[in-house]
Design a protein around this motif. Structure first.
Motif, mmCIF file in Angstrom:
data_model
loop_
_atom_site.group_PDB
_atom_site.id
_atom_site.type_symbol
_atom_site.label_atom_id
_atom_site.label_comp_id
_atom_site.label_asym_id
_atom_site.label_seq_id
_atom_site.Cartn_x
_atom_site.Cartn_y
_atom_site.Cartn_z
ATOM 1 N N ASN A 129 69.734 -42.623 8.147
ATOM 2 C CA ASN A 129 70.555 -43.803 7.875
ATOM 3 C C ASN A 129 71.554 -44.045 9.003
ATOM 4 O O ASN A 129 72.147 -43.093 9.536
ATOM 5 C CB ASN A 129 71.319 -43.629 6.562
ATOM 6 C CG ASN A 129 70.430 -43.806 5.350
ATOM 7 O OD1 ASN A 129 69.852 -44.865 5.156
ATOM 8 N ND2 ASN A 129 70.306 -42.762 4.536
ATOM 9 N N TYR A 130 71.727 -45.309 9.324
ATOM 10 C CA TYR A 130 72.720 -45.737 10.313
ATOM 11 C C TYR A 130 73.681 -46.682 9.598
ATOM 12 O O TYR A 130 73.269 -47.696 9.030
ATOM 13 C CB TYR A 130 72.042 -46.418 11.501
ATOM 14 C CG TYR A 130 71.071 -45.505 12.213
ATOM 15 C CD1 TYR A 130 71.487 -44.730 13.292
ATOM 16 C CD2 TYR A 130 69.756 -45.380 11.774
ATOM 17 C CE1 TYR A 130 70.603 -43.861 13.928
ATOM 18 C CE2 TYR A 130 68.874 -44.507 12.396
ATOM 19 C CZ TYR A 130 69.304 -43.756 13.472
ATOM 20 O OH TYR A 130 68.436 -42.885 14.096
ATOM 21 N N VAL A 131 74.957 -46.334 9.623
ATOM 22 C CA VAL A 131 75.968 -47.025 8.831
ATOM 23 C C VAL A 131 76.812 -47.945 9.714
ATOM 24 O O VAL A 131 77.292 -47.539 10.781
ATOM 25 C CB VAL A 131 76.885 -46.000 8.127
ATOM 26 C CG1 VAL A 131 78.114 -46.680 7.545
ATOM 27 C CG2 VAL A 131 76.101 -45.265 7.043
ATOM 28 N N PHE A 132 77.001 -49.180 9.239
ATOM 29 C CA PHE A 132 77.822 -50.166 9.949
ATOM 30 C C PHE A 132 78.966 -50.624 9.057
ATOM 31 O O PHE A 132 78.759 -50.943 7.882
ATOM 32 C CB PHE A 132 76.996 -51.402 10.321
ATOM 33 C CG PHE A 132 75.876 -51.147 11.295
ATOM 34 C CD1 PHE A 132 76.031 -51.456 12.647
ATOM 35 C CD2 PHE A 132 74.672 -50.607 10.863
ATOM 36 C CE1 PHE A 132 74.999 -51.232 13.541
ATOM 37 C CE2 PHE A 132 73.638 -50.377 11.752
ATOM 38 C CZ PHE A 132 73.795 -50.689 13.095
ATOM 39 N N GLU A 133 80.161 -50.663 9.632
ATOM 40 C CA GLU A 133 81.311 -51.271 8.975
ATOM 41 C C GLU A 133 81.833 -52.397 9.856
ATOM 42 O O GLU A 133 82.095 -52.193 11.052
ATOM 43 C CB GLU A 133 82.418 -50.237 8.752
ATOM 44 C CG GLU A 133 82.197 -49.351 7.529
ATOM 45 C CD GLU A 133 82.539 -50.048 6.238
ATOM 46 O OE1 GLU A 133 81.748 -50.908 5.801
ATOM 47 O OE2 GLU A 133 83.597 -49.754 5.672
ATOM 48 N N VAL A 134 81.968 -53.580 9.274
ATOM 49 C CA VAL A 134 82.508 -54.735 9.992
ATOM 50 C C VAL A 134 83.995 -54.808 9.679
ATOM 51 O O VAL A 134 84.387 -55.018 8.529
ATOM 52 C CB VAL A 134 81.803 -56.036 9.581
ATOM 53 C CG1 VAL A 134 82.387 -57.214 10.354
ATOM 54 C CG2 VAL A 134 80.293 -55.926 9.823
ATOM 55 N N HIS A 135 84.813 -54.621 10.702
ATOM 56 C CA HIS A 135 86.262 -54.513 10.494
ATOM 57 C C HIS A 135 86.961 -55.751 11.053
ATOM 58 O O HIS A 135 87.032 -55.943 12.267
ATOM 59 C CB HIS A 135 86.799 -53.254 11.188
ATOM 60 C CG HIS A 135 88.268 -53.044 11.016
ATOM 61 N ND1 HIS A 135 88.862 -52.889 9.781
ATOM 62 C CD2 HIS A 135 89.271 -52.961 11.932
ATOM 63 C CE1 HIS A 135 90.166 -52.725 9.938
ATOM 64 N NE2 HIS A 135 90.432 -52.766 11.229
ATOM 65 N N LYS A 136 87.442 -56.585 10.122
ATOM 66 C CA LYS A 136 88.176 -57.791 10.538
ATOM 67 C C LYS A 136 89.669 -57.656 10.268
ATOM 68 O O LYS A 136 90.492 -58.101 11.056
ATOM 69 C CB LYS A 136 87.621 -59.015 9.816
ATOM 70 C CG LYS A 136 88.299 -60.317 10.242
ATOM 71 C CD LYS A 136 87.679 -61.533 9.583
ATOM 72 C CE LYS A 136 88.387 -62.805 10.050
ATOM 73 N NZ LYS A 136 87.790 -64.009 9.421
ATOM 74 N N GLU A 137 90.003 -57.090 9.155
ATOM 75 C CA GLU A 137 91.415 -56.919 8.797
ATOM 76 C C GLU A 137 91.562 -55.712 7.892
ATOM 77 O O GLU A 137 90.573 -55.102 7.467
ATOM 78 C CB GLU A 137 91.934 -58.178 8.093
ATOM 79 C CG GLU A 137 91.112 -58.590 6.906
ATOM 80 C CD GLU A 137 91.470 -59.981 6.391
ATOM 81 O OE1 GLU A 137 91.164 -60.243 5.225
ATOM 82 O OE2 GLU A 137 92.036 -60.783 7.148
ATOM 83 N N GLY A 138 92.804 -55.342 7.620
ATOM 84 C CA GLY A 138 93.053 -54.184 6.775
ATOM 85 C C GLY A 138 93.370 -52.946 7.587
ATOM 86 O O GLY A 138 93.434 -52.966 8.816
ATOM 87 N N SER A 139 93.526 -51.851 6.886
ATOM 88 C CA SER A 139 93.966 -50.595 7.490
ATOM 89 C C SER A 139 92.837 -49.886 8.233
ATOM 90 O O SER A 139 91.736 -49.718 7.705
ATOM 91 C CB SER A 139 94.517 -49.674 6.394
ATOM 92 O OG SER A 139 94.637 -48.358 6.847
ATOM 93 N N VAL A 140 93.124 -49.441 9.459
ATOM 94 C CA VAL A 140 92.166 -48.639 10.216
ATOM 95 C C VAL A 140 91.981 -47.290 9.531
ATOM 96 O O VAL A 140 90.878 -46.742 9.493
ATOM 97 C CB VAL A 140 92.634 -48.456 11.675
ATOM 98 C CG1 VAL A 140 91.733 -47.468 12.421
ATOM 99 C CG2 VAL A 140 92.649 -49.797 12.401
ATOM 100 N N ASP A 141 93.056 -46.758 8.968
ATOM 101 C CA ASP A 141 92.960 -45.469 8.259
ATOM 102 C C ASP A 141 91.972 -45.553 7.095
ATOM 103 O O ASP A 141 91.181 -44.631 6.875
ATOM 104 C CB ASP A 141 94.339 -45.058 7.729
ATOM 105 C CG ASP A 141 95.280 -44.623 8.845
ATOM 106 O OD1 ASP A 141 94.770 -44.291 9.925
ATOM 107 O OD2 ASP A 141 96.498 -44.630 8.629
ATOM 108 N N SER A 142 92.011 -46.662 6.352
ATOM 109 C CA SER A 142 91.100 -46.836 5.223
ATOM 110 C C SER A 142 89.659 -46.959 5.710
ATOM 111 O O SER A 142 88.730 -46.423 5.092
ATOM 112 C CB SER A 142 91.479 -48.082 4.419
ATOM 113 O OG SER A 142 92.751 -47.930 3.840
#
Length: 323
Positions: free
Chosen positions: A263-276
């Motif tokens: 599995n290859y996991v992608f998270e699209v990060h536009k806003e919110g906490s980097v820690d989360s």
């Protein structure tokens, strides 16, 4: 109909002769014929007279012919994913209401997306345009790019993939105004889409984005990642629970002989906490089949993620795919 921005009106008029000349090319004639064939097929399947006979097989046929899913090699997979999230009975009922209901259109449009999951605005507006070309236009990446080039950013949400019903009505209002110019007073929004295709493909260049904190549409990037993954031969899914407490935006899965599932996991990060964001990816890594963790975002936020990851364990950093 809404008055066009002056910049847009001038741009359209200054390029109309070139567009009309291109319409006589063999390339344009071929593409126009393809549009006419698709319109005939979809409009017939979804006509009010035929709607009671509309079947799941008909729906699969429509999905396979939509430009919205041109990037998917397995069109049955697309239809399967839609029907996994929404039963065909609900889909059929809501599609009929969207096309032929009596409530205000914006309300029916919003209701459709509340009830039907797995199909996005590009596919839905394409269906609407093929069935009712005088009322509805297509809202997809190419049409939005063209509207940016033409100068509609001040009056339309051209950076948004998903629109509310009222926003889509506004879009159609402006598209009708464009049609009046390019088709001698007629309203034909499928023809306008062909003009927008020409603009996005052959005219102008979008301004190079120099801002490292540029904006993007979160949902559209997710859709693109799923499309790319499927095009590359992976089984790609969005909004997947990959491990306890870790629901991620996109997963590409492959079965490889002697290795099993990867599995290859992608998270699209536009806003919110980097820690989360990082915590969610750390939880995802608890799944032993996860090979790589990929964050998709703009330059500024990517630098923030890199800075946070730098202090974490070497094992986690090796799993993190950062340029």
């Amino acid at each position: 109909m809404s008055s066009l921005p002056e910049e847009a009106k001038k741009y359209i008029l200054s390029n109309l002769n070139k567009y009309n000349k291109w319409l006589n090319s063999e390339e344009a004639k071929r593409w126009l014929l393809e549009r006419e064939e698709r319109e005939k097929e979809i409009a017939e399947l979804l006509s009010l007279d035929n709607f009671d006979k509309f079947s799941e097989l008909d729906f699969r046929e429509i999905v396979s012919s939509l430009w919205a899913y041109a990037g998917f090699t397995n069109k049955d997979y697309v239809a399967d994913k839609i029907l996994e999230k929404t039963s065909f009975e609900v889909l059929k009922s809501e599609l009929k209401n969207l096309l032929y209901g009596t409530e205000p259109f914006a309300k029916r449009y919003d209701r459709f997306f509340e009830k039907v999951k797995g199909i996005g605005p590009a596919g839905v507006t394409e269906i609407l345009a093929f069935v009712k070309r005088n009322q509805f236009g297509i809202w997809n990446e190419k049409s939005r790019k063209a509207l940016k080039i033409l100068g509609f950013e001040s009056v339309l949400p051209v950076n948004k993939c998903k629109l509310s019903g009222s926003e889509y009505e506004l879009v159609n209002d402006f598209l009708k105004s464009i049609s009046k110019i390019i088709k001698d007073g007629e309203v034909d929004l499928l023809f306008v889409d062909f003009f927008l295709f020409y603009v996005s493909t052959y005219l102008g260049e979008e301004k190079v984005v120099e801002d490292e904190d540029y904006s993007f549409d979160h949902d559209e990037i997710i859709e693109k990642l799923v499309e790319i993954g499927n095009g590359l031969g992976f089984e790609a899914e969005s909004e997947k629970l990959i491990a306890k407490g870790a629901r991620v935006d996109v997963v590409w899965q492959a079965e490889i002989a002697n290795l099993g599932v990867l599995n290859y996991v992608f998270e699209v990060h536009k806003e919110g906490s980097v820690d989360s964001l990082i915590l969610n990816l750390q939880r995802a890594k608890n799944n032993q089949t996860v090979q790589k963790l990929i964050v998709v975002t703009n330059k500024k936020k990517l630098d923030e993620v890199k800075e946070e990851v730098a202090s974490l364990s070497e094992d986690f950093k090796k799993s993190f795919n950062l340029p």
